[in-house]
Design a protein around this motif. Structure first.
Motif, PDB file in Angstrom:
ATOM      1  N   ASN A 171       0.848  -1.185   0.000  1.00 58.62           N
ATOM      2  CA  ASN A 171       0.000   0.000   0.000  1.00 58.62           C
ATOM      3  C   ASN A 171       0.889   1.242   0.000  1.00 58.62           C
ATOM      4  N   THR A 173       1.497   3.592   2.199  1.00 60.44           N
ATOM      5  CA  THR A 173       2.326   3.798   3.393  1.00 60.44           C
ATOM      6  C   THR A 173       3.574   2.934   3.335  1.00 60.44           C
ATOM      7  N   GLN A 174       3.410   1.682   2.933  1.00 62.22           N
ATOM      8  CA  GLN A 174       4.546   0.764   2.824  1.00 62.22           C
ATOM      9  C   GLN A 174       5.494   1.185   1.712  1.00 62.22           C
ATOM     10  N   LYS A 176       5.997   4.251   0.484  1.00 62.02           N
ATOM     11  CA  LYS A 176       6.724   5.460   0.884  1.00 62.02           C
ATOM     12  C   LYS A 176       7.832   5.123   1.874  1.00 62.02           C
ATOM     13  N   ALA A 177       7.525   4.234   2.817  1.00 58.19           N
ATOM     14  CA  ALA A 177       8.539   3.841   3.796  1.00 58.19           C
ATOM     15  C   ALA A 177       9.698   3.120   3.119  1.00 58.19           C
ATOM     16  N   ASP A 186       8.940  10.950  -1.966  1.00 57.40           N
ATOM     17  CA  ASP A 186       7.646  10.538  -2.500  1.00 57.40           C
ATOM     18  C   ASP A 186       7.515  10.855  -3.995  1.00 57.40           C
ATOM     19  N   ASN A 277      -3.527   7.263  -3.547  1.00 58.64           N
ATOM     20  CA  ASN A 277      -3.903   7.385  -2.139  1.00 58.64           C
ATOM     21  C   ASN A 277      -2.988   8.304  -1.330  1.00 58.64           C
ATOM     22  N   ASP A 278      -2.247   9.158  -2.010  1.00 61.94           N
ATOM     23  CA  ASP A 278      -1.339  10.098  -1.343  1.00 61.94           C
ATOM     24  C   ASP A 278      -1.355  11.404  -2.127  1.00 61.94           C
TER      25      ASP A 278
END
Length: 328
Positions: A171, A173-174, A176-177, A186, A277-278
């Motif tokens: 996803n 969040t994962q 980007k990390a 990003d 989603n970002d």
């Protein structure tokens, strides 16, 4: 001895800062024309040998680009993805994410040609970086200057590939990390995802989105229903061998149509859909989808140079491999 939690966190932060500084220093040691005085024909040899393969099989271009990405995200850009497994060690090459990598024969041919001219001078890591650039350029994609001077790593471990390569189901969040852990921001995530404008995927990498998204025999609601119908015609349940273009109708052309299909909710992987989603990644998708390619080639070139500096070995670190598939 139990280390107090506050000290433990502080210690880990110091280690991370130290590693970032060290990696930054190594990256600064890279420079364009690194081999110019000792092997002036090096880059021409790489380009000509790569061209001999791409002219016969243009589909190798996305494979070689992917190889560079998979190399850099595990232990940095050190050629570790090229090393063969041995009886005592399963190497990155045999990790599940890397079992579909193609193009090792191109790297071997380039290395052989370079060795004939300049023995034990040029690293396999530099060859991977240059071949990726040349392969993309040869299919009319962007070009970029590749800073050179990488050394080859001596370690390649399958489990590290699994731990470091972002899978297609991550996803936002994962994702980007994962990218941030490699020093990429990003925007780099959105830009480098655009590499999916060329190439293909096996059905097994996304079939759960078609048949069993949450374990209840359902489909992924973020995927365009009409596109699901099309994909089901190409990928039957359990089909691990059939292939699908990542950018349908444009998979052999390096362009911005990838962003248009992502905007239409037709990105093949969950990781493609996740870009919506970002705020930062969604804005970049919309920019490219609406503008027809505003600065994409330049952005891609800049992010590739940045990616090519991840965790590099320079100076006396590592080695210069005699053959790319085995440490000396």
């Amino acid at each position: 001895m139990i280390i107090p939690k506050l000290f433990s966190v502080f210690f880990l932060q110091l280690v991370c800062v130290h590693l970032l500084v060290l990696n930054g220093a190594n990256a600064q040691a890279l420079k364009e024309g690194f081999y110019k005085s000792k092997c002036p024909s090096f880059e021409a040899i790489v380009k000509n040998t790569t061209a001999s393969f791409i002219s016969q099989a243009p589909s190798l271009a996305p494979a070689l680009l992917r190889m560079h990405f998979h190399d850099c995200f595990v232990r940095g850009c050190d050629g570790s993805v090229l090393i063969n497994s041995t009886s005592s060690n399963q190497a990155e090459k045999d990790a599940i994410p890397n079992q579909t990598i193609r193009g090792f024969q191109v790297i071997d041919a380039v290395k052989s040609a370079v060795e004939k001219k300049c023995r034990s001078l040029v690293s396999c890591a530099d060859i991977v970086a240059l071949v990726a650039r040349d392969a993309v350029t040869l299919i009319n994609g962007p070009s970029w200057s590749v800073p050179l001077g990488r050394r080859d790593g001596r370690v390649s471990i399958s489990s590290e590939a699994l731990a470091n390569l972002p899978p297609p189901f991550f996803n936002i969040t994962q994702l980007k990390a994962s990218f941030r852990s490699k020093g990429l921001n990003d925007k780099d995530l959105a830009v480098l995802s655009g590499g999916h404008t060329i190439g293909i995927s096996h059905c097994s990498s996304f079939s759960n989105r078609l048949y069993n998204f949450t374990g209840r025999g359902d489909t992924d609601p973020s995927l365009d229903p009409n596109y699901i119908v099309q994909l089901k015609k190409k990928c039957s349940p359990g089909d691990a061998n059939s292939i699908v273009e990542m950018d349908p109708g444009s998979a052999k052309i390096f362009d911005t149509s990838y962003y248009s299909i992502v905007k239409k909710r037709r990105g093949l992987f969950e990781a493609d859909a996740a870009l919506l989603n970002d705020n930062v990644t969604r804005a970049y998708v919309q920019l490219q989808a609406n503008s027809g390619g505003s600065n994409f080639f330049k952005d891609f070139a800049d992010s590739m140079v940045k990616m090519g500096k991840i965790g590099v070995l320079t100076g006396n670190s590592g080695e210069i491999r005699k053959i790319c598939s085995a440490i000396n």
